[in-house]
Design a protein around this motif. Structure first.
Motif, PDB file in Angstrom:
ATOM      1  N   UNK A 287       1.079  -1.263   0.039  1.00 59.03           N
ATOM      2  CA  UNK A 287       0.123   0.225   0.038  1.00 59.03           C
ATOM      3  C   UNK A 287       0.979   1.329  -0.117  1.00 59.03           C
ATOM      4  N   UNK A 288       0.656   2.238  -0.669  1.00 56.69           N
ATOM      5  CA  UNK A 288       1.307   3.356  -0.831  1.00 56.69           C
ATOM      6  C   UNK A 288       2.717   3.265  -0.760  1.00 56.69           C
ATOM      7  N   UNK A 289       3.362   2.941  -1.535  1.00 56.39           N
ATOM      8  CA  UNK A 289       4.564   3.070  -1.958  1.00 56.39           C
ATOM      9  C   UNK A 289       5.194   2.043  -0.780  1.00 56.39           C
ATOM     10  N   UNK A 290       4.846   1.262   0.274  1.00 57.57           N
ATOM     11  CA  UNK A 290       5.501  -0.159   0.904  1.00 57.57           C
ATOM     12  C   UNK A 290       5.013  -0.720   0.070  1.00 57.57           C
ATOM     13  N   UNK A 291       6.078  -1.729   0.728  1.00 61.01           N
ATOM     14  CA  UNK A 291       6.434  -3.283  -0.327  1.00 61.01           C
ATOM     15  C   UNK A 291       6.604  -4.108   0.551  1.00 61.01           C
ATOM     16  N   UNK A 292       5.144  -5.068   1.274  1.00 61.59           N
ATOM     17  CA  UNK A 292       4.500  -6.184   2.071  1.00 61.59           C
ATOM     18  C   UNK A 292       3.509  -6.346   1.927  1.00 61.59           C
ATOM     19  N   UNK A 293       3.371  -7.249   3.284  1.00 66.72           N
ATOM     20  CA  UNK A 293       2.173  -6.976   3.365  1.00 66.72           C
ATOM     21  C   UNK A 293       1.839  -6.330   4.851  1.00 66.72           C
ATOM     22  N   UNK A 294       0.478  -5.285   4.611  1.00 65.80           N
ATOM     23  CA  UNK A 294       0.163  -4.904   5.756  1.00 65.80           C
ATOM     24  C   UNK A 294      -1.583  -4.785   6.523  1.00 65.80           C
ATOM     25  N   UNK A 295      -1.822  -4.689   7.362  1.00 66.94           N
ATOM     26  CA  UNK A 295      -2.917  -4.800   8.435  1.00 66.94           C
ATOM     27  C   UNK A 295      -4.137  -4.070   6.860  1.00 66.94           C
ATOM     28  N   UNK A 296      -5.486  -4.876   6.211  1.00 59.40           N
ATOM     29  CA  UNK A 296      -5.742  -3.710   5.240  1.00 59.40           C
ATOM     30  C   UNK A 296      -6.099  -2.553   6.236  1.00 59.40           C
ATOM     31  N   UNK A 297      -6.916  -2.457   7.153  1.00 56.98           N
ATOM     32  CA  UNK A 297      -7.761  -2.071   8.234  1.00 56.98           C
ATOM     33  C   UNK A 297      -6.624  -0.359   8.539  1.00 56.98           C
ATOM     34  N   UNK A 298      -5.559  -0.759   8.581  1.00 55.53           N
ATOM     35  CA  UNK A 298      -4.509   0.438   9.454  1.00 55.53           C
ATOM     36  C   UNK A 298      -4.237   0.558   8.670  1.00 55.53           C
TER      37      UNK A 298
END
Length: 389
Positions: A287-298
């Protein structure tokens, strides 16, 4: 008793000493006055995280609780072993700390980190350090919550963990080398109301009632304070449901504010839940230029607030639900919710006054992919530069 001769000498010495002191004071002040009069006095500007609210000086605080459960397995009701590790939780702190403008030597706020992993973070000034973190055992979590909130000031508390909605019972850990097996034993009350809790690093249940009891949320707390709770976990909407009766926002309207909550405390309380009962807290990649897996809500919340710093809570929740509730995979759909004790006027803020990034707006950080490998990325968050009041 002193003789008359000694008494006269004593009085004469006192008079001489007083005269000398007066002469010294007059002579030195006359020398210093021209220098003092040329100095300019400028009143220091108060910083938004350490200011006077309601006539008292307050210091804001941030409590971040992240549990990744690396090496953990859970015994399912059918007796099978299920992997519990949350890869996204190791990435989430980077995005959240970037948004909060975290700096390693920042003393304007009180920072508390409870994580079951080491996190090396490069702040916006270019300094890289491993964050000083406490292991998120149940006792440590409750102790830090009490200590952080009782000092006053506004705060943000974020939790990323496994949250369960189960029948009453007990939780247990069986450590086998590098692997940890988590299992639960029901107390046999099949008709009892399910309880909601998240699991600490020592395998204990942290229930919503215990969590809320540590938040200094009583009637003596000031109306100038705001506490924001961000719960990015499964079943998040049920975590504090038995404790709080907040006004919940949906995509178009809001429930009426309850008088019970306003009698309970003058403090504004905002609760951001990433999911509802029976829903998982899903993840999203890159998300938003970050690489990897992140919590969707946050991650979706931070991305939207970064690009729309003036967005109202209704606009935020409408955007989040428009994405999260319409995902192709049904098991990944979730319904984020924002609830509050008092109506939220104006833009939604995770902390009061949080509208700006450092002057460059450019943040280069050391991030982690979902598999744990480090990559260097540069993220430009479009946030208007607004000087502190």
């Amino acid at each position: 008793m002193l003789s008359k001769h000694h008494s006269d000498n004593y009085s004469a010495n006192v008079v001489k000493m007083v005269s000398k002191l007066r002469a010294f004071k007059s002579r030195n002040i006359s020398r210093l006055y021209p220098l003092l009069s040329s100095l300019k006095y400028s009143k220091p500007k108060s910083h938004w995280t350490h200011e006077f609210r309601g006539g008292r000086e307050r210091k804001d605080y941030v409590v971040l609780i992240f549990l990744s459960y690396k090496g953990w397995q859970r015994v399912t009701p059918s007796g099978e072993l299920e992997d519990m590790e949350l890869h996204s939780v190791r990435n989430d702190p980077h995005m959240l700390l970037d948004y909060l403008n975290y700096r390693h030597d920042d003393t304007s706020k009180d920072w508390y980190f409870l994580m079951d992993f080491d996190l090396e973070y490069k702040d916006w000034t270019g300094v890289t350090k491993t964050l000083a973190s406490a292991m998120p055992t149940k006792s440590a979590i409750l102790r830090i919550l009490r200590g952080a909130t009782r000092k006053g000031g506004s705060g943000l508390i974020h939790v990323g963990a496994h949250c369960m909605y189960q029948q009453p019972g007990t939780s247990h850990l069986n450590v086998q080398g590098r692997n940890t097996v988590y299992f639960e034993i029901s107390n046999g009350q099949t008709h009892a109301k399910p309880t909601t809790y998240f699991i600490s690093s020592d395998g204990q249940r942290v229930a919503g009632k215990e969590f809320h009891a540590c938040l200094s949320d009583g009637p003596d707390m000031g109306r100038h304070e705001t506490l924001t709770l961000s719960l990015d976990m499964c079943n998040a909407g049920a975590y504090l449901k038995d404790v709080l009766s907040l006004s919940c926002l949906n995509t178009t309207t809001s429930d009426p504010t309850t008088a019970v909550e306003q009698i309970r405390s003058r403090k504004q309380l905002i609760l951001i839940s990433s999911s509802q009962v029976g829903q998982s807290a899903s993840t999203i990649r890159n998300p938003a230029g970050y690489e990897g897996e992140f919590g969707a809500g946050m991650s979706l919340l931070i991305k939207f607030l970064s690009e729309n710093p003036s967005a109202s809570p209704i606009e935020v929740i409408r955007h989040l639900n428009d994405i999260c509730s319409k995902r192709k995979e049904e098991h990944m759909r979730q319904s984020p919710c924002i609830a509050s004790r008092y109506p939220v006027k104006g833009a939604l803020r995770l902390l009061p006054g949080l509208t700006a990034m450092p002057q460059s707006g450019l943040v280069e950080t050391c991030r982690w992919t979902a598999m744990g490998s480090r990559v260097n990325t540069t993220a430009l968050l479009r946030i208007p530069i607004t000087p502190p009041p």
